[in-house]
Scaffold this active site. Structure first.
Site, mmCIF file in Angstrom:
data_model
loop_
_atom_site.group_PDB
_atom_site.id
_atom_site.type_symbol
_atom_site.label_atom_id
_atom_site.label_comp_id
_atom_site.label_asym_id
_atom_site.label_seq_id
_atom_site.Cartn_x
_atom_site.Cartn_y
_atom_site.Cartn_z
ATOM 1 N N ALA A 107 2.234 4.064 8.125
ATOM 2 C CA ALA A 107 1.408 2.935 7.675
ATOM 3 C C ALA A 107 2.309 1.699 7.768
ATOM 4 O O ALA A 107 3.142 1.448 6.886
ATOM 5 C CB ALA A 107 0.943 3.173 6.248
ATOM 6 N N GLY A 146 4.581 -3.276 -0.073
ATOM 7 C CA GLY A 146 4.560 -1.908 0.460
ATOM 8 C C GLY A 146 3.151 -1.368 0.478
ATOM 9 O O GLY A 146 2.188 -2.120 0.336
ATOM 10 N N ASN A 147 3.012 -0.054 0.679
ATOM 11 C CA ASN A 147 1.676 0.553 0.659
ATOM 12 C C ASN A 147 1.776 1.974 0.120
ATOM 13 O O ASN A 147 2.859 2.443 -0.220
ATOM 14 C CB ASN A 147 1.049 0.511 2.055
ATOM 15 C CG ASN A 147 1.891 1.229 3.071
ATOM 16 O OD1 ASN A 147 2.085 2.437 2.988
ATOM 17 N ND2 ASN A 147 2.432 0.491 4.030
ATOM 18 N N ARG A 148 0.632 2.632 0.029
ATOM 19 C CA ARG A 148 0.567 3.907 -0.697
ATOM 20 C C ARG A 148 0.853 5.128 0.170
ATOM 21 O O ARG A 148 0.688 6.254 -0.283
ATOM 22 C CB ARG A 148 -0.813 4.056 -1.333
ATOM 23 C CG ARG A 148 -1.013 3.139 -2.529
ATOM 24 C CD ARG A 148 -2.487 2.786 -2.678
ATOM 25 N NE ARG A 148 -3.276 3.962 -2.944
ATOM 26 C CZ ARG A 148 -3.719 4.313 -4.145
ATOM 27 N NH1 ARG A 148 -3.440 3.580 -5.175
ATOM 28 N NH2 ARG A 148 -4.442 5.396 -4.278
ATOM 29 N N SER A 149 1.278 4.941 1.396
ATOM 30 C CA SER A 149 1.511 6.106 2.257
ATOM 31 C C SER A 149 2.600 7.018 1.665
ATOM 32 O O SER A 149 3.657 6.544 1.256
ATOM 33 C CB SER A 149 1.947 5.620 3.641
ATOM 34 O OG SER A 149 2.353 6.723 4.411
#
Ligand code: CTP
Length: 405
Positions: free
Chosen positions: A277, A209-212
């Site tokens: 993102a 995943g990512n930090r969005s």
């Protein structure tokens, strides 16, 4: 800088209790707030609550504090008036210029932006009398939010709920930042916004995943809805954000699900904004059982496959006249700064507008504020000064609206 002076009008509906939270949000952001309840509002929440939370006296009528001519001065000196909740009766009195209490008198003397957050039963909201009053107030430049849909007092559900206090506070801050009203220039338009991060499963319990946080995309959806658009928000993983009022929310997990949802919603849309993102890669194979430490699974679960570029696809398949907006989060490197990389990305992606955010050092991700540049395919470059994500969203819609044919 002096604290912005906010008048918080509270009309007599059950949602009046939520105005205490809104008041708290304003005072915690350093605003000086004077609460102007109607007499009916005080049937729901006591004056002591408003006085304690605002640190200022609370009156409903025009015959208090007569020597300072409060019913004129309060409106004249305000930087923003927010009425939450605004009942059907309050909207009617405001639309017709009545001045039969301190709140309506202040509304007549205020020359600053005015925001009404309606809350009432669905029938009252949908009644032509209320709709006409709302249209009249909007035509004079007031911002009248669309109410949220959901559970109302009693057993009924439908449009009429007070929008979330966090949402009202966000839009109130936007009006203070802009210093003017939000135009209703997206009325009759359909827009689609993607938000948040995608999650690519590795096994049943893990994902890439990512930090969005999704905050920028949610702000885009909220602001578009309050400018009159019919909005679809395709949301991946986000922080704990309330659904924006009067927005259709489609939840997705992976980049592929976001791709399908975006193409589906794009079919009849006037504008598309890819603020999500999106993961560029996914695990090439999905392991259906939990990956164990020993023995290490084979094949290696971290072999990656490339995801489709949704923005590039939307550009390639767009309808005539459809406006496509992309986002670029750039850190800059030895070959050039964030803006340089943004210019290259605008050409590569082929979209009409590209918002370039400089990221890194705690900028843009998981924070409330945002800044950057707005690059257009026609060569125009506009700096987006530091401000709330709602302000950045409103600048994006300022650029999209005139490009809609
Ligand atoms: N985007 C997309 N599909 C992807 C990757 C990105 O639609 N698979 C969109 C994003 O939503 C954003 C824009 O493309 O609007 C730019 O995303 P970004 O990650 O900055 O660009 P990339 O194309 O992934 O390029 P790079 O990571 O190499 O800078």
């Amino acid at each position: 800088m002096t604290a912005p002076r906010v008048l918080l009008g509270v009309a007599g509906g059950i949602a009046a209790y939520k105005s205490a939270e809104l008041l708290r949000r304003f005072t915690e952001s350093g605003h000086s707030v004077r609460v102007l309840p109607t007499a009916a509002a005080l049937e729901f929440v006591g004056a002591a609550t408003f006085e304690a939370l605002s640190g200022q006296p609370v009156h409903t009528g025009v015959f208090h504090d007569v020597p300072s001519v409060a019913h004129v001065r309060l409106g004249q000196e305000a930087d923003l008036v927010v009425v939450a909740p605004a009942t059907a009766d309050l909207l009617a009195r405001a639309a017709h210029g009545r001045a039969d209490d301190l709140l309506t008198a202040a509304l007549l003397t205020a020359r600053c932006p005015v925001l009404f957050a309606p809350a009432m039963h669905t029938e009252m909201w949908e009644h032509p009398a209320t709709q006409d009053n709302v249209a009249l107030l909007r035509s004079r430049g007031a911002v009248v939010l669309d109410p949220a849909s959901g559970r109302l007092t009693g057993k009924d559900t439908g449009p009429g709920r007070l929008p979330d206090p966090a949402e009202i506070a966000e839009l109130a801050r936007l009006l203070l930042e802009r210093g003017d009203a939000l135009p209703r220039d997206l009325e009759g338009r359909r827009v689609v916004v993607s938000a948040g991060g995608t999650r690519e499963p590795l096994d049943p319990v893990r994902f890439l995943g990512n930090r969005s946080s999704g905050r920028q995309g949610y702000a885009l959806a909220r602001v578009a809805a309050q400018r009159g658009a019919s909005v679809t928000l395709v949301a991946g993983a986000t922080a704990d954000l309330g659904d924006p009022a009067s927005v259709r929310v489609v939840r997705v997990g992976t980049a592929e699900q976001m791709r399908v949802a975006m193409h589906e919603a794009a079919a009849d849309a006037d504008a598309l904004v890819m603020s999500a993102a999106v993961a560029d890669f996914r695990p090439a194979t999905l392991v259906t059982t939990k990956i164990k430490k020993t023995p290490r699974s084979s094949p290696d679960p971290l072999v990656l496959a490339t995801n489709a570029d949704i923005l590039a696809e939307l550009v390639a398949t767009r309808r005539a006249g459809q406006v496509v907006v992309g986002f670029a989060a750039e850190t800059g490197d030895a070959t050039g700064d964030a803006l340089h990389h943004g210019r290259i990305k605008l050409r590569r992606k082929g979209c009409d507008l590209l918002v370039v955010n400089a990221v890194g050092d705690g900028k843009a991700f998981e924070v409330a504020d945002n800044a950057g540049w707005l690059l257009a395919a026609d060569g125009t470059e506009t700096e987006l000064p530091d401000g709330s994500k709602a302000l950045l969203a409103s600048r994006v819609w300022d650029a999209v609206a005139p490009r809609l044919s």
